[in-house]
Write a protein that holds these residues in place. Structure first.
Motif, mmCIF file in Angstrom:
data_model
loop_
_atom_site.group_PDB
_atom_site.id
_atom_site.type_symbol
_atom_site.label_atom_id
_atom_site.label_comp_id
_atom_site.label_asym_id
_atom_site.label_seq_id
_atom_site.Cartn_x
_atom_site.Cartn_y
_atom_site.Cartn_z
ATOM 1 N N THR A 696 32.893 40.935 39.359
ATOM 2 C CA THR A 696 31.630 41.955 40.303
ATOM 3 C C THR A 696 30.329 41.367 40.636
ATOM 4 N N VAL A 697 29.949 40.496 39.788
ATOM 5 C CA VAL A 697 28.467 40.473 40.800
ATOM 6 C C VAL A 697 28.243 39.756 42.697
ATOM 7 N N THR A 698 29.519 39.024 42.195
ATOM 8 C CA THR A 698 29.731 37.718 43.372
ATOM 9 C C THR A 698 30.351 38.957 44.906
ATOM 10 N N TYR A 699 31.525 39.482 43.697
ATOM 11 C CA TYR A 699 31.810 39.711 45.338
ATOM 12 C C TYR A 699 32.566 41.420 45.231
ATOM 13 N N GLY A 700 31.963 42.154 44.133
ATOM 14 C CA GLY A 700 32.001 43.538 44.151
ATOM 15 C C GLY A 700 33.410 43.906 43.048
ATOM 16 N N ASP A 701 34.089 43.024 42.796
ATOM 17 C CA ASP A 701 35.853 43.274 41.890
ATOM 18 C C ASP A 701 34.971 43.592 40.464
ATOM 19 N N PHE A 702 35.155 44.834 40.496
ATOM 20 C CA PHE A 702 34.855 45.821 38.823
ATOM 21 C C PHE A 702 35.497 45.590 38.395
ATOM 22 N N SER A 703 37.093 44.762 38.077
ATOM 23 C CA SER A 703 38.498 45.019 37.673
ATOM 24 C C SER A 703 38.677 44.335 36.794
ATOM 25 N N MET A 704 39.014 44.731 35.635
ATOM 26 C CA MET A 704 39.941 43.887 34.125
ATOM 27 C C MET A 704 41.927 43.137 34.780
ATOM 28 N N ALA A 705 41.660 42.108 34.121
ATOM 29 C CA ALA A 705 42.479 40.956 34.172
ATOM 30 C C ALA A 705 43.934 41.920 33.703
ATOM 31 N N ALA A 706 44.998 41.624 34.217
ATOM 32 C CA ALA A 706 46.583 42.249 33.108
ATOM 33 C C ALA A 706 45.855 42.330 32.197
ATOM 34 N N GLU A 707 45.860 40.886 31.104
ATOM 35 C CA GLU A 707 45.268 40.882 29.554
ATOM 36 C C GLU A 707 44.364 39.622 29.092
ATOM 37 N N VAL A 708 43.536 40.118 28.648
ATOM 38 C CA VAL A 708 42.752 39.075 28.336
ATOM 39 C C VAL A 708 42.608 38.069 27.702
ATOM 40 N N THR A 709 42.116 36.767 28.459
ATOM 41 C CA THR A 709 43.010 35.387 28.163
ATOM 42 C C THR A 709 41.633 34.756 26.561
ATOM 43 N N GLN A 710 42.771 34.498 26.050
ATOM 44 C CA GLN A 710 42.397 33.309 24.665
ATOM 45 C C GLN A 710 41.438 32.681 25.017
ATOM 46 N N THR A 711 40.513 32.449 24.975
ATOM 47 C CA THR A 711 39.341 30.748 25.280
ATOM 48 C C THR A 711 38.553 30.460 24.291
ATOM 49 N N ARG A 750 41.303 50.321 35.629
ATOM 50 C CA ARG A 750 40.817 49.445 35.640
ATOM 51 C C ARG A 750 40.797 49.079 36.043
ATOM 52 N N ARG A 751 39.820 48.751 37.752
ATOM 53 C CA ARG A 751 39.592 48.512 38.893
ATOM 54 C C ARG A 751 38.585 49.818 38.904
ATOM 55 N N HIS A 752 37.238 48.692 40.009
ATOM 56 C CA HIS A 752 36.511 49.553 40.917
ATOM 57 C C HIS A 752 36.131 49.065 41.683
ATOM 58 N N THR A 753 35.964 49.037 42.845
ATOM 59 C CA THR A 753 35.713 48.271 43.813
ATOM 60 C C THR A 753 34.073 48.361 44.011
ATOM 61 N N LEU A 754 32.936 48.149 44.001
ATOM 62 C CA LEU A 754 31.493 47.849 43.996
ATOM 63 C C LEU A 754 31.078 47.963 45.793
ATOM 64 N N PRO A 755 30.776 49.311 46.495
ATOM 65 C CA PRO A 755 30.312 48.963 47.878
ATOM 66 C C PRO A 755 29.214 47.872 48.111
ATOM 67 N N GLU A 756 29.764 48.208 49.528
ATOM 68 C CA GLU A 756 28.863 45.987 49.443
ATOM 69 C C GLU A 756 26.563 46.655 49.579
ATOM 70 N N LYS A 757 26.526 47.583 49.079
ATOM 71 C CA LYS A 757 25.119 47.848 49.143
ATOM 72 C C LYS A 757 24.631 47.631 47.747
ATOM 73 N N HIS A 758 26.293 47.948 46.549
ATOM 74 C CA HIS A 758 25.422 48.329 45.493
ATOM 75 C C HIS A 758 25.725 47.406 45.123
ATOM 76 N N ARG A 759 26.697 46.400 45.488
ATOM 77 C CA ARG A 759 26.997 44.493 45.141
ATOM 78 C C ARG A 759 25.380 43.722 44.947
ATOM 79 N N LYS A 760 25.026 43.952 46.319
ATOM 80 C CA LYS A 760 24.026 43.483 46.976
ATOM 81 C C LYS A 760 22.791 43.890 45.953
#
Length: 932
Positions: A696-711, A750-760
């Protein structure tokens, strides 16, 4: 002038130097008072009253146009009628057979002349006595209107028009012979005291004459309302502020600027002056009743006393509301209060809050007085004694609203938000604005312990009427007394500037013990006082559930229902929950991820009947109180590690970079708020393979992955960083509608793309990075090799940055350690390290456990919701033990307020020079609950 005040002036200069002004920043600065020096106050008022555009490049052309417009008004309404009057002896064009003084035609110029005279006489009478305790309005202005006062002309000014209109009395005597003698009386009849009617030399005019002209033109342009007595009291402080501007270029045009600012203000306030609207929802009667309605909610005892004495709000609040308190205080104090009033977006609702606060401030006198005494107290001309007591006691007048990030719910106080989860509209509660800490305040906190810092931070948001300061100190001290190190938190200072802030010395070895223990103590404080019960519903990714359970176990008025993702947390995390067998603790293990758990929980919190009847609330970082306490983490880190103690008073505060392992983004939200409070923090959010915050911070890609990865860092295995909603709300200038659209799209798709001005905007307050499991293990090993210091895998997510992104030599850096490595033995072993487990952790293996399963099914979300609903309904909070749950009906309403907290330090007896140059300190601390 103090150093702190010089710094404050500099803050305003910086804010006003931007080509495109940030209105939010300016409002927050002005809310705490505007300096007079350099014309800052006059300039800020012109912006806050929507006169000057935010784009400074437009100012020259805009001001030229507006001042030309005002000159045209002068010519049409003052000068041309004045010329006609002056020429009446030569050219009687206004007196014809068709038009004469007795002409009843509404279009008759004579008819309009008489009507205007009626208005003008009232304006003249009012403005001559404007602020009689000050000589300012009787003095000549430095910039008289040359269009009117040109000595070559003989125009009739408004003053001369009034003098010619006023009838002179004469004495009629009849002698015995019947001869009538008309003579002037021995003493001339003077309608105005001499000090109000002093005649200035030709070519000069007094300030009151300028105000008279402004009001007459306003009345002519607004025939529907014309002039109503009291408008002079509103325009007076505005004109005074502009006419005393030290900047002569602005001062010269004080008249025109005052007219337009006054007109803009009246466009918001004019309904109060229209009698036909009195009983409408926009009229003054409704607003007066709103004061009493709010008083009933805040201080039921005082409300009932005034009702018993039949003291109606109309008896005193009419003047308070219509005249914006301009008659209740001396002019210096009015101007300072208006700094705050104008800076508030909902200024006229805020005025209602101030009026309510004034009543509560003198409640003891009102409760002790009879009708006559109370009416005299409420209707006194100047509440000078009130200001003196405010200065002496530093009384908190107002607290402020909480509102939902989605804009649908407003007006919630701290107590109500404490007992809530998500807002009814699905959003998260946030204070409307944020208190700003001065550099002097921060440096004064340098010697405080962590426990004392929590008290200071919490006291910014919890007014003393709700929780007295001494109670708050005891409450926080007790909440943090069970930690394993005396200082509660501590900094591990390792090699090469590696500074780790250890927040994990509580009972469940996680940072969440800090905020959770304080929040539960606050809950218990209110539950005991109100003799009621509540149910806490918590979804946890590992640490929150254990902290909630251990903080609340055994409390008779509080049930705890916790849901954790089965098989996705460590054994120690699970046992911290399942080994607690007290009757008020209910643990569920769900066959799904933390994000899966969040779905039925949101549905339950969105059921207002369930929330109300069972006191349902959350202790996730959804709860504002959790975020509030977490603010102290960042303040403590800053004071310990930024080097602020090395700077001299008056110098700029040094920056501190804070690196935070991030899952639900509660700590990050707290960090962003602390930035707004004035701390120069550089925030870095580090995540594991569940990297939605990084994307989200780097690309504006506020979207979930298909599954939560166990780490290896399960507490931040989250693909729905729900507290980012709070961050978005702050960055989008509190635009609830925009946040609502964004978050609803995210929840549905499960996804939203931030407008570039919002990402900035986001990247300006936050940077981010992501770390794999291999990198976690590598960081744990390297830290051990260099420092013989074992990191937990979550802390390693943050510390990875130390080895791969060296810090700026000029900026210190802090890494947040959110948990003890004792909770994550598998990760420690995989890193090839050993760790001596605390005895309390070793003892968990021998304890009995209790837990209920939530299995996966085709309709698993609905099934889980049903199971949890049944448990909530069968808990003690549903047994009828809850009293006074309705927000509007609580008899403890005196302890539950809404509004803003207003610390007033104004002295009523300051000289003019003192109150212009003093650090005028109606210090507004944005609080989140009650009135005092």
């Amino acid at each position: 002038m103090s150093t702190a005040y010089r710094n404050r002036i500099q803050e305003f200069k910086v804010a006003l130097s931007e080509e495109n002004l940030n209105l939010t920043t300016l409002r927050e600065l002005c809310f705490n008072g505007v300096p007079f020096e350099g014309g800052i106050r006059a300039l800020c008022w012109k912006i806050l009253l929507n006169y000057l555009p935010l784009d400074q490049t437009l100012w020259d052309s805009f001001l030229t146009k507006q001042r030309d417009v005002y000159s045209q008004f002068l010519k049409e309404m003052i000068i041309q009628p004045g010329i006609a009057k002056a020429n009446m002896g030569l050219s009687r064009e206004d007196v014809t057979m068709e038009d004469h003084p007795l002409n009843p035609n509404p279009d008759s110029r004579w008819n309009n002349y008489f009507k205007d005279n009626e208005i003008l006489l009232q304006i003249d009478k009012d403005v001559r006595r404007l602020y009689p305790d000050m000589a300012f309005f009787q003095r000549p202005t430095d910039y008289p209107c040359q269009l009117i006062l040109d000595p070559q002309n003989d125009y009739e000014t408004l003053r001369r028009r009034v003098e010619q209109t006023t009838l002179k009395a004469q004495t009629v005597n009849r002698n015995r012979s019947g001869v009538t003698n008309v003579s002037s009386p021995g003493k001339s009849l003077n309608l105005y005291p001499s000090n109000e009617y002093e005649v200035l030399p030709n070519g000069s005019e007094a300030h009151w004459e300028v105000v008279e002209r402004i009001l007459f033109i306003y009345a002519k342009l607004n025939p529907g309302i014309a002039y109503v007595q009291g408008m002079n009291e509103i325009v007076g402080p505005i004109y005074y502020t502009f006419a005393t501007d030290p900047n002569s270029q602005w001062k010269e045009h004080a008249e025109a600027d005052t007219f337009f600012c006054f007109t803009n203000l009246m466009s918001e306030n004019r309904d109060n002056f229209i009698k036909s609207l009195d009983d409408s929802q926009c009229g003054i009667t409704y607003k007066m009743e709103s004061v009493y309605s709010m008083l009933k909610d805040k201080d039921l005892e005082l409300y009932l006393k005034l009702e018993e004495q039949n003291i109606k709000p109309q008896y005193f609040t009419f003047r308070w509301l219509t005249l914006l308190l301009s008659q209740e205080f001396l002019l210096p104090d009015v101007i300072r209060i208006w700094d705050t009033l104008f800076s508030d977006e909902g200024r006229f609702h805020f005025l209602i809050l101030v009026c309510c606060a004034m009543l509560i401030l003198i409640r003891d006198n009102l409760l002790a007085g009879d009708f006559t005494v109370n009416m005299r107290l409420l209707q006194c001309d100047k509440h000078i004694g009130l200001l003196k007591s405010l200065k002496k006691k530093e009384v908190l007048l107002l607290s402020f609203f909480f509102q939902s990030t989605r804009g649908g719910d407003r007006g919630w106080d701290f107590r109500d938000v404490l007992f809530s989860g998500y807002a009814p509209d699905g959003g998260m509660f946030m204070p409307e604005s944020v208190p700003v800490l001065s550099a002097a305040t921060l440096r004064s906190w340098r010697s405080l312990s962590y426990t004392q810092l929590v008290v200071e931070v919490a006291s910014l948001f919890i007014p003393t009427r709700l929780v007295p300061r001494r109670d708050l100190e005891v409450l926080v001290a007790e909440a943090l007394s069970g930690f394993s190190v005396p200082e509660v938190v501590r900094v591990a200072r390792l090699k090469d500037g590696l500074s780790v802030l250890e927040l994990f010395h509580g009972e469940t070895l996680a940072f969440k013990d800090l905020a959770m223990s304080c929040t539960v103590r606050l809950l218990d404080y209110f539950l005991q006082r109100e003799r009621r019960t509540a149910t806490v519903l918590v979804g946890t990714s590992g640490d929150t559930g254990g902290s909630a359970i251990h903080s609340a176990k055994g409390l008779s008025g509080l049930d705890v229902v916790v849901v954790y993702p089965r098989g996705r947390i460590t054994s120690v995390q699970e046992k911290h929950m399942t080994t607690v067998l007290q009757d008020n603790v209910h643990v569920f293990a769900a066959d799904g991820s933390s994000d899966d758990i969040d779905r039925p929980l949101r549905r339950l919190f969105a059921d207002p009947e369930l929330v109300e009847s069972h006191g349902l609330m959350s202790l996730n970082s959804v709860n504002w109180s959790r975020i509030m306490v977490q603010l102290a983490h960042f303040v403590y880190a800053y004071l310990e590690l930024s080097g602020v103690e090395q700077g001299e008073a008056g110098t700029a505060l040094p920056e501190l970079e804070v690196v935070v392992p991030t899952g639900g983004a509660g700590n990050i939200a707290a960090g962003v708020i602390v930035q707004l409070m004035g701390l120069p923090l550089k925030l870095v959010a580090m995540v594991n393979s569940n990297d939605i915050v990084h994307r989200t911070v780097t690309y504006g890609d506020f979207s979930m992955a298909a599954e939560v990865t166990q780490t290896l860092a399960p507490a931040i295995d989250i693909q729905d960083p729900y507290n980012m909603e709070r961050v978005f709300w702050l960055l989008l200038d509190k635009d609830g509608a925009a946040v609502k659209n964004m978050m609803e799209e995210f929840q549905h798709t499960r996804r939203h793309t931030l407008p570039e001005k919002h990402r900035k905007l986001l990247s300006q307050v936050l940077t981010a990075g992501s770390v794999t499991d291999d990198e976690i293990l590598e960081t744990m090993r390297k830290c051990w090799e260099e420092n013989q210091y074992v990191l937990c895998p979550h802390t390693a997510v943050a510390v990875w940055r130390h080895y791969h992104c060296p810090p700026d030599p000029e900026v210190n850096r802090c890494y947040i350690a959110t948990a003890s490595p004792a909770k994550f033995q598998v990760a420690v072993q995989r890193a090839g390290l050993t760790f001596d487990l605390p005895e309390a952790v070793q003892a968990l293996d021998g304890l009995a456990t209790r837990c209920q399963n939530l299995d996966r099914s085709p309709d698993w979300c609905g099934d889980w919701e049903t199971r949890l609903r049944e448990k909530i309904q069968s808990s003690v909070s549903g047994s009828g033990g809850r009293e006074g749950g309705n927000r509007a009906d609580r008899t403890t309403a005196a302890a539950a307020g809404r509004g803003r907290t207003l610390h007033v330090h104004l002295s009523a007896d300051m000289s003019h020079s003192q109150w212009n140059n003093q650090e005028l300190h109606i210090h507004i601390a944005e609080l989140t609950s009650t009135l005092i």
